[in-house]
Design a protein around this motif. Structure first.
Motif, short mmCIF file in Angstrom:
data_model
loop_
_atom_site.label_atom_id
_atom_site.label_comp_id
_atom_site.label_asym_id
_atom_site.label_seq_id
_atom_site.Cartn_x
_atom_site.Cartn_y
_atom_site.Cartn_z
N PRO A 13 -13.38 -30.88 20.15
CA PRO A 13 -12.02 -30.81 19.57
C PRO A 13 -11.44 -32.16 19.19
CG PRO A 13 -12.21 -29.32 21.44
CD PRO A 13 -13.48 -30.13 21.41
N THR A 14 -11.79 -33.20 19.96
CA THR A 14 -11.27 -34.52 19.63
C THR A 14 -11.82 -35.01 18.29
OG1 THR A 14 -13.00 -35.45 21.05
CG2 THR A 14 -10.79 -35.28 21.99
N PRO A 60 -15.65 -26.42 13.19
CA PRO A 60 -14.68 -26.58 14.29
C PRO A 60 -15.08 -25.87 15.58
CG PRO A 60 -13.53 -26.13 12.24
CD PRO A 60 -14.98 -25.91 11.97
N GLU A 87 -5.57 -24.44 22.53
CA GLU A 87 -6.02 -25.68 21.87
C GLU A 87 -5.46 -26.92 22.58
OE1 GLU A 87 -6.97 -28.96 19.90
OE2 GLU A 87 -8.04 -27.06 19.99
N ALA A 89 -3.37 -28.14 13.83
CA ALA A 89 -4.53 -28.33 14.71
C ALA A 89 -5.02 -27.00 15.25
CB ALA A 89 -4.16 -29.27 15.86
N THR A 117 -12.68 -32.99 15.77
CA THR A 117 -11.91 -32.24 14.79
C THR A 117 -10.53 -32.88 14.60
OG1 THR A 117 -13.02 -30.18 15.41
CG2 THR A 117 -10.93 -29.98 14.23
N GLY A 118 -9.91 -33.27 15.72
CA GLY A 118 -8.61 -33.93 15.64
C GLY A 118 -8.67 -35.25 14.89
N ALA A 167 -7.69 -31.36 19.62
CA ALA A 167 -7.20 -31.66 18.26
C ALA A 167 -5.69 -31.83 18.25
CB ALA A 167 -7.62 -30.54 17.29
#
Length: 220
Positions: A56-57, A51, A160, A95, A59-60, A163
């Protein structure tokens, strides 16, 4: 200012909850990585750190695949109960916890690795179990590094964006954390509001980082 209160409160609540969620799990993983050499240890390290390096997208997206309405875990739950994690404040917490987890583990692992192993050996010779030695020796000795990691995890959780957007969406009055609110203000062309939001978020994040740096210096 009224439009800042809810996103700020939600962001703080999410950050506190995410930090509390990752703390016990992160300490166990950090202790395992610091004290054991086992098959698959490198794979665990990679999974913990992913992560940090993934967008981050991405991971999301993985979280949606796991926990979404049609996800590996979320799908059966949704079909059986109609309940879903997505687009709820809990999705914000999950998230934030996932992206904050590596920072806690890395800091705690470094603190555990710096402990003189003879301290734990002495505890064992005095009759302490592994759990007792962990709680009475390793945690007290490594507390500064653990606290620094928890503060860094909190800072990451409060900032954050990607995510959270994927899993929780950006629902006003429900999942609009400070980073999402900054994005909304920018897209709407409300520069004044975006300036206020970014200033508040920057001050909060800077205060958290200053605290972490001071603790890290004391821990050396």
């Amino acid at each position: 200012m009224s439009g800042v209160v809810f996103p700020l409160r939600l962001s703080l609540e999410v950050a506190f909850a995410a930090t509390a969620l990752v703390l016990p799990i992160g300490l166990l993983v950090a202790h395992l990585q610091a004290s054991r050499r086992y098959r698959g240890r490198e794979l665990v390290s990679i999974l913990v750190l992913l992560p940090l390096v993934l967008p981050p997208t991405v991971t999301g997206y993985y979280l949606v695949v796991l926990l979404g309405h049609d996800g590996v875990i979320g799908g059966p739950i949704f079909r059986l109960t109609g309940a879903s994690l997505m687009f709820t404040p809990w999705a914000c917490i999950v998230a934030a916890a996932v992206v904050a987890f590596p920072l806690l583990v890395r800091s705690a692992q470094a603190a555990f690795e710096a402990i003189d192993p003879t301290l734990e050996e002495i505890a064992h010779t005095l009759g302490s179990s592994r759990f007792d030695a962990f709680m009475r020796v390793r945690i007290p000795v490594a507390w500064r590094g653990i606290l620094a990691g928890a503060i860094l995890a909190f800072a990451r959780a409060i900032g954050e964006f990607g995510a959270t957007m994927m899993l929780a969406g950006n629902i006003p009055g429900r999942t609009n954390t400070m980073p999402l609110e900054v994005y909304s203000a920018y897209v709407a062309g409300d520069d004044r509001r975006a300036h206020v939001l970014t200033a508040v978020l920057t001050l909060v994040s800077a205060a958290v980082l200053v605290s972490s740096e001071r603790l890290a210096r004391r821990a050396r």
